[in-house]
Scaffold this active site. Structure first.
Site, PDB file in Angstrom:
ATOM      1  N   SER A 562       3.955  50.132 -13.738  1.00  0.00           N
ATOM      2  CA  SER A 562       4.259  51.095 -12.682  1.00  0.00           C
ATOM      3  C   SER A 562       5.072  52.255 -13.281  1.00  0.00           C
ATOM      4  CB  SER A 562       4.988  50.400 -11.531  1.00  0.00           C
ATOM      5  OG  SER A 562       5.013  51.202 -10.381  1.00  0.00           O
ATOM      6  N   ASP A 647      -4.628  49.908  -5.070  1.00  0.00           N
ATOM      7  CA  ASP A 647      -3.196  50.140  -5.299  1.00  0.00           C
ATOM      8  C   ASP A 647      -2.684  51.222  -4.354  1.00  0.00           C
ATOM      9  OD1 ASP A 647      -0.631  50.640  -6.336  1.00  0.00           O
ATOM     10  OD2 ASP A 647      -1.281  50.100  -8.354  1.00  0.00           O
ATOM     11  N   HIS A 682      -1.350  47.020  -6.138  1.00  0.00           N
ATOM     12  CA  HIS A 682      -0.292  47.246  -7.112  1.00  0.00           C
ATOM     13  C   HIS A 682       0.204  45.954  -7.759  1.00  0.00           C
ATOM     14  CE1 HIS A 682       2.516  50.053  -8.908  1.00  0.00           C
ATOM     15  NE2 HIS A 682       3.524  49.280  -8.604  1.00  0.00           N
TER      16      HIS A 682
END
Length: 710
Positions: A562, A647, A682
């Site tokens: 991330s 995501d 995600h």
């Protein structure tokens, strides 16, 4: 003789691997079509050749992602058996039939459990005694049937302990469908409320009024609080509060005292605001405790007839603890200091009990739990006895108790749950995570070192390795970090990591700026116009780990996800020669384009982290480090990049575009792989074992490059 035989076997295993190792030779990597898309702002034009990849429903996009997945499978095909063995190895350390330590809340003991073969938790409770019959509230395995992805987004129990409200997500966009279930009859109520913020729920005291947060479907930010009356049509739900500033994150909950429902708004690192609703009068409009003001942050806890306030008021970046009479409310002139600000201690959180106050503090990067007697004001600290570790306040819903539930683990000690008598100081281990497969924590060593960064800052690094691993510069090392949003990466335990340590890897967590390990200033020095410190810190730690003989640049690997994936993109642009291989998970790499597009989910809430590129100074600074914009015609390390089609935090097209551009720019023959999970978001796959498959892929990639898959 025994040692000689072991060396010979290792040589044979390595030779076999070298004959079978992953290779892209003879394979043609996917080549994304270039479709120039000019973008002009501040009299500066960038041309994005792969902008077209941001159309999730377009068949050409899906075909490209599938082609990349096929290419990854082919490159990794020679190691498929090793990857599967690694998955089974990591799965084999997990106790399939397991349950959490019950905690008491009201008349019940609550806990979750996993059943043999189950991918999802089962949430249970027992009435008054742990010997009572088990009541299954939510069975994740049954609820997940028919779904490729499933997640329960928190639950709340009504005051009469009869109704459970819960959210479920079957897409992985974190849009939770709110539902209600009667725990006495087992029947679901007919209403289903979509697009809610998972876990951001609160009951009023009447057992029928329920507050929840709805997410804006463009920004995916929770922005509206609604009031629902159980058993009624959700279309008639009343709007209670709307957060109109799309730079604020918002949530709702019930205070531990049960007196107040609170609506909490926060612009990270800038300002906070509380709206209070008395739980006994849910039809009265919420009342603002203290209006938001840039530069002022405060966090409330209710206790009897007053509020404790953790705040940065009065130039207190590490926070001070204040208190105020409940009736005097939000006028700072009435606030009294209970614990003054300290430059070397960050006040991270607190837990309120009838007789005690527990403070979670951070000093020199390590968590301390400080116990204060509410009457005598005497205090003491818990002693953890290791050089680097992770500790935290656990689940403590009971107010009138002298027992503190806390958690502890380190890089060598599995997660442990303790009950601590705050009067007698007696500590009882309730459970230590059971790691199967012959795990013995005495086989591992952990260290903490400090690296001097190029600007003189001292960066803590937590290190773990097997006791038989030689620290002579020849061992492979995986370096991990995050460095954003003030999130501290503590030295915690991982059973999957053992697969690296047992194969001779050293593992290092670099506590770089951008987190809050060393206090609030540590965060401030790694955001906005100081973001470059985050990347420099990581690279400087890499160089130090090489100089100190923990590894060499031919054996150094890096991993981040991330915002940590942004970190990976930045470090390979700055110092690609340092790393043998890099894993970037769901990486945020197209910083400028994303932050210019306010229609992309979560963008507006990030302006105070990265900057708003509509301002030229921010644009120029962000452009100077954005990984996608700073690729050059040069050599890059071996790389594995992962993403999820759904995501909601880092859109899949960022890593997809980055890989496409990397293929065009890189001048080496190193491996470059993109793996897109076509069914998840995600966080990857939702099942506890399914999630291991992605870890097995990443570890196989690293171990294959290090020639350690034996």
């Amino acid at each position: 003789m025994k040692k000689t035989l072991l060396v010979l076997l290792n040589i044979i295993a390595i030779n076999v691997l070298m004959a079978q190792k992953m290779t892209s030779a003879g394979l043609t990597a996917p080549k994304a079509t270039k479709k120039p898309h000019p973008m002009t702002i501040h009299n500066h034009t960038r041309v994005d050749d792969y902008y077209w990849l941001n159309k999730r429903e377009d068949s050409e996009v899906i075909d490209y992602l599938n082609a990349e997945n096929t290419y990854t499978e082919k490159v990794m095909s020679s190691l498929e058996s090793q990857k599967n063995a690694l998955f089974e190895e990591m799965k084999g350390r997990i106790k399939e039939k397991d349950e959490s330590v019950p905690y008491k809340d009201g008349s019940y003991f609550y806990y979750s459990k996993f059943v043999e073969g189950g991918e999802y938790p089962v949430f249970c409770r027992k009435y008054k005694s742990l010997d009572a019959a088990e009541e299954i509230m939510l069975d994740g395995n049954q609820m997940a049937k028919g779904h490729t992805y499933f997640s329960i987004g928190g639950f709340e129990i009504s005051d009469n302990e009869e109704i459970i409200a819960f959210g479920e997500d079957t897409v992985s966009r974190r849009n939770y469908i709110l539902q209600f279930k009667n725990l006495k009859t087992g029947q679901l109520y007919p209403e289903k409320i979509p697009n809610t913020e998972g876990g951001s729920y609160a009951w009023a005291a009447d057992n029928k009024t329920f507050f929840y947060v709805v997410r804006d479907q463009q920004t995916l930010l929770g922005n509206k609080v609604y009031k629902h009356i159980l058993g009624t049509d959700p279309k008639t739900d009343v709007l209670v509060y709307e957060e109109k500033n799309n730079q604020y994150y918002m949530g709702i909950g019930r205070m531990k005292s049960k007196k107040y429902v609170v609506i909490f708004s926060e612009q990270n690192g800038i300002a906070t605001e509380y709206q209070l609703i008395n739980a006994t009068t849910p039809n009265v409009a919420p009342k603002t405790f203290l209006k938001r003001k840039n530069g002022l942050e405060y966090y409330l806890e209710h206790y009897e007839n007053k509020f404790f306030i953790r705040t940065n008021l009065g130039n207190s970046p590490n926070y001070q603890l204040m208190e105020v009479d409940e009736k005097l409310g939000g006028n700072p002139k009435n606030w009294k200091t209970k614990i003054a600000h300290r430059n070397d201690v960050f006040l991270e959180g607190l837990e309120v009990f009838k007789n005690h106050l527990v403070l979670q503090e951070r000093k020199e990067g390590l968590i301390q739990l400080r116990i204060m007697d509410q009457k005598t004001q005497k205090e003491h600290f818990l002693d953890f006895g290791e050089p680097t570790y992770d500790a935290y306040i656990g689940t403590n819903p009971e107010f009138d108790t002298n027992t503190l539930r806390f958690g502890y683990n380190s890089m060598t000690t599995p997660n442990s749950t303790f009950d601590y008598d705050m009067n007698t100081k007696a500590k009882v281990l309730k459970k230590e995570q059971e790691v199967l497969g012959g795990f013995d924590k005495s086989n591992y060593k952990t260290e903490r070192i400090y690296v001097t960064a190029r600007d003189g800052a001292k960066i803590p690094v937590s290190i773990v390795y097997h006791k038989n691993t030689k620290i002579d510069g020849n061992s492979p090392l995986l370096q991990y970090a995050y460095g954003s949003y003030g999130s501290s990466m503590d030295a915690s335990f991982s059973s999957t990591r053992l697969s690296l340590l047992n194969r001779g890897f050293v593992y290092a967590i670099a506590h770089i700026r951008g987190g809050q390990e060393m206090g609030r200033q540590w965060y401030e020095d790694g955001k906005m116009f100081k973001k470059i410190n985050t990347f420099n810190d990581f690279v400087d730690c890499s160089k130090a780990l090489i100089d100190l003989k923990y590894t060499s640049k031919d054996n150094l690997f890096a991993m981040g996800g991330s915002a940590g994936g942004l970190l990976m993109g930045a470090i390979i642009n700055q110092s690609p020669e340092l790393y043998k291989g890099v894993v970037a998970a769901v990486p945020f790499v197209d910083v400028v384009t994303t932050m210019l597009d306010e229609s992309i989910p979560l963008t507006t809430g990030e302006f105070e982290e990265w900057g708003n590129p509509k301002n030229k100074a921010s644009y120029d600074y962000m452009l100077s480090y954005s990984p996608y914009d700073n690729l050059e015609k040069k050599k890059y390390p071996n790389m594995l990049v992962t993403t999820g089609l759904h995501d909601s935090q880092v859109q899949y097209w960022e890593p997809a575009k980055w890989v496409a551009k990397l293929r065009d720019y890189k001048t080496d023959d190193n491996i470059l792989l993109l793996h897109t999970d076509m069914t998840s978001g995600h966080g990857g796959a939702s099942g506890r074992f399914s999630a291991l498959k992605n870890t097995a892929l990443m570890y196989t990639f690293i171990l294959g490059l290090a020639q350690k898959l034996n």
